[in-house]
Design an enzyme around this catalytic site. Structure first.
Site, short mmCIF file in Angstrom:
data_model
loop_
_atom_site.label_atom_id
_atom_site.label_comp_id
_atom_site.label_asym_id
_atom_site.label_seq_id
_atom_site.Cartn_x
_atom_site.Cartn_y
_atom_site.Cartn_z
N CYS A 1 0.82 -1.21 0.00
CA CYS A 1 0.00 0.00 0.00
C CYS A 1 0.86 1.27 0.00
CB CYS A 1 -0.99 -0.03 1.16
SG CYS A 1 -2.30 1.20 1.01
N HIS B 1 -3.76 -5.22 0.39
CA HIS B 1 -3.27 -5.63 1.70
C HIS B 1 -3.30 -7.15 1.83
CE1 HIS B 1 -3.06 -1.65 3.62
NE2 HIS B 1 -3.97 -1.35 2.72
N GLU C 1 -2.20 -8.90 4.15
CA GLU C 1 -2.48 -9.27 5.55
C GLU C 1 -3.98 -9.23 5.87
OE1 GLU C 1 -1.29 -6.43 4.47
OE2 GLU C 1 -1.96 -4.74 5.70
#
Lengths: 224, 257
Positions: free
Chosen positions: A91, A202, A204
């Site tokens: 990001c 993202h 994660e």
């Protein structure tokens, strides 16, 4: 097997902390995919440069992010780390490595990769004329460009990942592009070069596909 | 092909337990929040929203622990709201593992708080939650007002104008709950949802009133919502998130299946 246990217990990943946003999600996801690894959230240059691999996450406004990165001397650290070891940016981590961003009335970034970070605009339209909301928020598809890249291993082409951003990267050298996503037009959602892989989405927060990508990163030797 | 519409199961959490009331009263115990979040993650939920309705100090401490635990087991975006009044509250929740923070009453009492929060943490993590109630008479041009305190206190503020103002200050998303519909199972208030979706350029989450899967699809198709939020239909096992996604996809809505 004692030898592999020894080598695994030494594996460290530094998550670069420059005081912005939520780095804990990134660290927790890395711990989840690689329970044997040592995940360190840190802003200490030596710790980052001595880690086996580095994750450069980020959320927040670009001026503050780049400002903190420079204030903490992490611009030098990132510039060294990307020459040396498996390096995953996410990001704003990706955006801050470009030449310049339009955000916050224009900000000079770290210029480690040539390109601009541009605003989607308030009037973004889909190909059928319907209005597209900005931020681009939610699960969108990533078309894999460097399809044999080790970080795409086991992940379907066009798998969905979680995005949340209002600015996108436009690279000067198309050879860097490793993933593309459609949002009104096709934008670069991933760049990759040598031991560096940098994603706008993202991982994660991208459930199975994201965890698979992080798992690949934790096993990556930095060869593309 | 493109961006998928989202399904967001919502957990109203009081003192470490998921509860669900009808029109904000008649609370019913629905279980352990981390266990429930994990179940929704397995079913393919696109995000989880965690609303802390605890009023006590001890309850707030429990909330932080619950958010931490949830964030280490569930790897989809997590929005946390309820009782967020200061920048320090936001920092605490982000550090616990939240990705987005929903601000409700504090935005009404001090709109600049939304601006400060967005400047500090980025618009992408600031969700403004709006509780709207229809205040026009039948036959009049429809008008909705903002209510605070779990829907008990009117403010006199027009809901559509408020949404525009909040986005102007830096809200990255609007979580819109219809107080008239919440807990009724009669479907979203599609008029207020589409009115606000048309008025602002950020994503809108429709909330309040879901009783069946057609209501979810209508929220997107007729209400122009970017995401739909529901609680009871998932908590009490009427439908799984997966069933809801397949149903919506069959109506031509782009979903992550």
């Amino acid at each position: 097997m004692p030898i592999s246990t020894t080598s695994q217990s030494k594996s460290t990943v530094a998550v670069i902390d420059y005081g912005m946003g939520n780095l804990h999600s990134a660290a927790k996801a890395l711990e989840h995919v690689a329970p044997e690894a040592h995940v360190i959230v840190t802003s200490d240059p030596e710790t980052i440069l001595s880690a086996d691999r580095v994750m450069f996450p980020g959320v927040g406004a670009i001026r503050d992010c780049v400002g903190e990165i420079r204030r903490l001397g992490l611009d030098q650290v990132v510039s060294e780390a990307i020459q040396q070891k498996p390096f995953l940016a996410v990001c704003v981590g990706l955006q801050s490595m470009m030449t310049r961003s339009e955000e916050n009335e224009g900000v000079d970034c770290l210029d480690l990769f040539q390109g601009e970070v541009k605003f989607f605009g308030d009037q973004l339209k889909d190909t059928d004329g319907s209005v597209l909301k900005v931020p681009h928020m939610g699960w969108n598809q990533v078309a894999q460009v460097q399809s044999g890249h080790p970080l795409w291993n086991g992940i379907e082409n066009n798998a969905r990942f979680y995005f949340v951003h209002s600015y996108y990267v436009s690279v000067t050298n198309n050879g860097l592009i490793a993933g593309q996503t459609d949002y009104g037009f096709s934008f670069t959602s991933v760049i990759a070069k040598d031991n560096v892989f940098a994603a706008q989405f993202h991982p994660e927060k991208s459930q199975h596909a994201g965890l698979a990508l992080l798992g690949n990163f934790m096993n990556w030797d930095g060869q593309s | 092909m493109g961006l998928a519409k989202r399904i967001i199961p919502c957990l109203d959490v009081d003192n470490g337990r998921v509860v669900k009331g009808v029109q904000f009263v008649d609370i019913r115990d629905a279980g352990d929040p981390v266990e429930i979040a994990r179940r929704y993650d397995e079913q393919g939920a696109d995000e989880i929203t965690f609303l802390d309705i605890t009023a006590t100090h001890e309850g707030r401490a429990t909330t932080i622990k619950t958010v931490e635990k949830m964030a280490s087991e569930v790897f989809i975006p997590l929005t946390v709201g309820g009782g967020i009044r200061e920048l320090a509250d936001i920092r605490r929740m982000l550090n616990a593992g939240a990705d987005k923070i929903a601000i409700n009453s504090a935005a009404v009492f001090n709109p600049d708080f939304v601006g400060e929060a967005a400047a500090k943490f980025g618009s992408q993590c600031i969700v403004v939650a709006i509780d709207a109630k229809c205040v026009s008479q039948p036959g009049e041009k429809p008008r909705w007002e903002i209510f605070t305190h779990g829907g008990r206190k009117p403010t006199g503020i027009d809901a559509v104008e408020w949404a525009i103002k909040m986005v102007g200050l830096g809200a990255g998303e609007i979580l819109l709950t219809s107080m008239d519909r919440d807990g009724t199972k009669n479907g979203f208030d599609l008029d207020v949802t589409s009115a606000i979706s048309d008025a602002v350029h950020v994503p809108i989450i429709a909330s309040g009133g879901v009783g069946n899967l057609q209501h979810l699809a209508d929220g997107v198709i007729k209400g122009k919502a970017d995401a739909v939020l529901a609680a009871s239909i998932f908590h009490f096992g009427e439908y799984t998130v997966q069933q809801a996604k397949e149903f919506m996809a069959a109506q031509g809505i782009e979903m992550r299946l």
